[in-house]
Motif scaffolding. Structure first.
Motif, short mmCIF file in Angstrom:
data_model
loop_
_atom_site.label_atom_id
_atom_site.label_comp_id
_atom_site.label_asym_id
_atom_site.label_seq_id
_atom_site.Cartn_x
_atom_site.Cartn_y
_atom_site.Cartn_z
N ARG A 166 0.69 -1.25 0.06
CA ARG A 166 0.05 -0.05 -0.03
C ARG A 166 0.79 1.27 0.08
O ARG A 166 0.43 2.26 -0.41
N ALA A 167 2.00 1.03 0.39
CA ALA A 167 2.84 2.35 0.72
C ALA A 167 3.42 2.73 -0.79
O ALA A 167 3.60 4.10 -1.12
N ILE A 168 3.35 2.03 -1.83
CA ILE A 168 3.72 2.44 -2.89
C ILE A 168 2.88 3.34 -3.71
O ILE A 168 3.01 4.11 -4.70
N PHE A 169 1.66 3.26 -3.40
CA PHE A 169 0.60 4.43 -3.73
C PHE A 169 0.56 5.70 -2.93
O PHE A 169 0.31 6.85 -3.48
N TRP A 170 1.00 5.65 -1.71
CA TRP A 170 1.23 6.66 -0.75
C TRP A 170 2.18 7.67 -1.46
O TRP A 170 2.28 8.77 -1.32
N LEU A 171 3.33 6.86 -1.99
CA LEU A 171 4.64 7.89 -2.44
C LEU A 171 3.88 8.77 -3.51
O LEU A 171 4.53 9.92 -3.62
N ASN A 172 2.79 8.52 -4.22
CA ASN A 172 2.43 9.49 -5.52
C ASN A 172 1.86 10.92 -4.60
O ASN A 172 1.97 11.69 -5.20
N VAL A 173 1.24 10.60 -3.35
CA VAL A 173 0.45 11.81 -2.57
C VAL A 173 1.33 13.08 -2.60
O VAL A 173 0.92 14.13 -2.95
N PRO A 174 2.30 13.10 -1.72
CA PRO A 174 3.24 14.22 -1.58
C PRO A 174 3.83 14.94 -3.03
O PRO A 174 4.00 15.98 -3.29
N ILE A 175 4.36 13.94 -3.87
CA ILE A 175 4.58 14.37 -5.18
C ILE A 175 3.92 14.98 -6.11
O ILE A 175 3.79 16.21 -6.57
N GLY A 176 2.51 14.29 -6.01
CA GLY A 176 1.42 14.92 -6.79
C GLY A 176 0.77 16.45 -6.28
O GLY A 176 0.54 17.36 -6.92
N LEU A 177 0.80 16.32 -4.76
CA LEU A 177 0.27 17.63 -4.21
C LEU A 177 1.42 18.71 -4.43
O LEU A 177 1.04 20.04 -4.82
N ALA A 178 2.73 18.58 -4.33
CA ALA A 178 3.78 19.37 -4.52
C ALA A 178 3.33 20.02 -5.97
O ALA A 178 3.72 21.15 -6.49
N ALA A 179 3.27 19.08 -7.16
CA ALA A 179 3.25 19.61 -8.38
C ALA A 179 2.00 20.30 -8.56
O ALA A 179 2.03 21.14 -9.33
N ILE A 180 0.79 20.11 -7.90
CA ILE A 180 -0.37 20.80 -8.28
C ILE A 180 -0.10 22.52 -7.58
O ILE A 180 -0.57 23.21 -8.25
N THR A 181 0.71 22.34 -6.31
CA THR A 181 0.92 23.78 -5.88
C THR A 181 1.89 24.49 -6.95
O THR A 181 1.70 25.74 -7.22
#
Length: 482
Positions: A166-181
């Motif tokens: 499940r951790a492999i999908f959590w990895l996308n969260v901070p990178i994606g949120l940073a990209a949105i900002t």
């Protein structure tokens, strides 16, 4: 759109590359986690195939629509929406209580992912207007694929072994949120002067064709070819393809203009993309299962075994771009086909997986071939296309890559399942996988032959059948896509 400073242009490039990085990292990591998913959910081989193919089918079906939507509504807005959906889908994947819910969450990821790749390329094309600067930016963009693939097996193996899949999908969260900002801060809004009309009926036919075709291939080994569900899915797929072609010939602005296929370089690029990426998708799927289920390696050790292939891809991807710019697409396509052919032959004819020396030799050769493949596909697709059509041609080539990957996982998994009489870890895995490797040999041979035949001067003359040739536009399109 106002001219941006060099520093801001680099920031835009970095943000766009972040989106490509998480998409490719996500798929590579997921392959490493497949055996763990099988244990946790008690999944069949076909269930594992759907975790990959549900994503790829939706992604392939929506790439062109997402690009056209971004041209109409605004590229930055659609790009941010795609990032938000991808992050949401990643969170849902990490919380999935069953394989069915995981597949559904992967579909949400794919809808978001379809808004990232083509839209990011449009943003780069509009920000980097000078041809040489644009070519360098696209080179960095292409190199990101190699970097994400090189890191994927190691990062995925480490996360799966230490924290869980499940951790492999959590990895996308901070990178994606940073990209949105960062997108809100640095990426300017842009739209096409004349966006293409939407083609919802063509879109529906394409989704039906790809979905039912993949379903029939994946489910055939378990249900049998005579099963009414399999037979019905194959029939719907054939009818959907015929309806798609008929509709494309009658509508003013179809999803895919069939006139493009009058161009031998374009048609060759589409078949090369499907063949090459089918071989890649099947090769990665098969070897991940072999390393963990047959050899008994942990996810981390399996990831380390795949590093030579990923490293060869990372090294050869930018080299391929330079070869395309200096000598055209034929040589890198020939090198790609030859290296992939040799690598898969080691497995098909000599059971390379049974010895470490031949295993790693096959991995390196396949990695070299796949690294050489990506850049010339886009170049060949747009070669001879007028400038106004080069973007659509490149989008079709990108769609063909995803279709190839989806079909590769479906076909290779089906061939493997047909040859297995016991569990995946049984001693019969190697002989059962041999026919699957011969399928990959055929795909690699197609890359080599078509890369030679469809990139010559005689083939280039057929590009004029698409639309009256404009040499200035042709040169600009080729430079922009090298």
């Amino acid at each position: 759109m106002p001219e941006l400073s060099p520093r801001r242009r680099l920031a835009v490039l970095a943000i766009c590359c972040m989106s490509l990085f998480i998409i490719n990292l996500d798929n590579t990591i997921l392959n490493v986690a497949l055996p763990t998913l099988r244990e946790d959910f008690g999944s069949s081989l076909s269930g594992l195939q759907w975790t990959i193919d549900a994503y790829l089918i939706v992604l392939a079906s929506l790439l062109i629509l997402s690009g056209a939507t971004a041209d109409r509504l605004g590229r930055r807005r659609v790009f941010q929406t795609g990032l938000a959906l991808f992050v949401t889908g990643s969170v849902l994947c990490s919380l999935a209580p069953s394989l069915g819910w995981l597949v559904a969450a992967r579909v949400v990821q794919a809808v978001g992912g379809s808004m990232l790749n083509p839209v990011a390329m449009s943003i780069i094309t509009n920000v980097f207007t000078e041809p040489r600067e644009r070519a360098r930016a696209i080179g960095v963009w292409a190199g990101t694929v190699g970097l994400s693939m090189a890191l994927g097996p190691l990062v995925g193996g480490l996360l799966v072994e230490s924290v869980g899949w499940r951790a492999i999908f959590w990895l996308n969260v901070p990178i994606g949120l940073a990209a949105i900002t960062l997108t809100a801060l640095f990426v300017p809004e842009s739209r096409a002067a004349r966006p293409r009309r939407p083609d919802p009926l063509g879109q529906l036919f394409l989704i039906a064709f790809l979905g039912t075709l993949t379903y029939a291939i994946i489910e055939a080994p378990g249900r049998g070819l005579a099963d009414p569900v399999v037979y019905g899915a194959a029939l719907v797929s054939a009818l959907s393809l015929a309806a798609f072609a008929r509709h494309a010939l009658r509508t003013p602005e179809p999803l895919i203009d069939l006139r493009f296929f009058r161009s031998v370089p374009f048609s060759g690029a589409v078949v090369i993309a499907v063949s090459g990426f089918a071989a890649f998708g099947g090769f990665l799927f098969l070897n991940t299962l072999y390393l963990q289920n047959v050899r008994g390696l942990s996810a981390l050790h399996a990831g380390m075994y795949l590093v030579p292939m990923a490293a060869a891809t990372a090294v050869c991807a930018p080299l391929s771009g330079r070869l395309v710019g200096g000598r055209g697409p034929r040589l890198p396509l020939q090198l790609a086909g030859l290296a992939m052919l040799t690598g898969t032959l080691l497995f098909a004819a000599f059971d390379a997986e049974t010895r470490d020396v031949t295993l790693f030799a096959g991995y390196v050769l396949f990695g070299i071939g796949f690294g050489m493949l990506n850049s010339p596909i886009t170049n060949t697709a747009v070669s001879g296309m007028p400038r106004a059509q080069a973007g659509v041609a490149a989008a079709v080539a990108s769609t063909s890559r995803q279709i190839g990957s989806a079909l590769g996982v479906a076909v290779i998994g089906a061939v493997l399942a047909a040859g297995l009489s016991g569990p995946l870890a049984a001693p019969g895995f190697v002989p059962a996988a041999r026919p699957a490797y011969w399928v990959m040999v055929g795909c690699a041979a197609a890359v080599l032959v078509l890369g030679t035949v469809t990139t010559g001067r005689r083939a280039a003359r057929t590009s004029g059948l698409v639309e009256p040739e404009d040499h200035a536009d042709l040169r600009h399109a080729t430079e922009a896509s090298a």
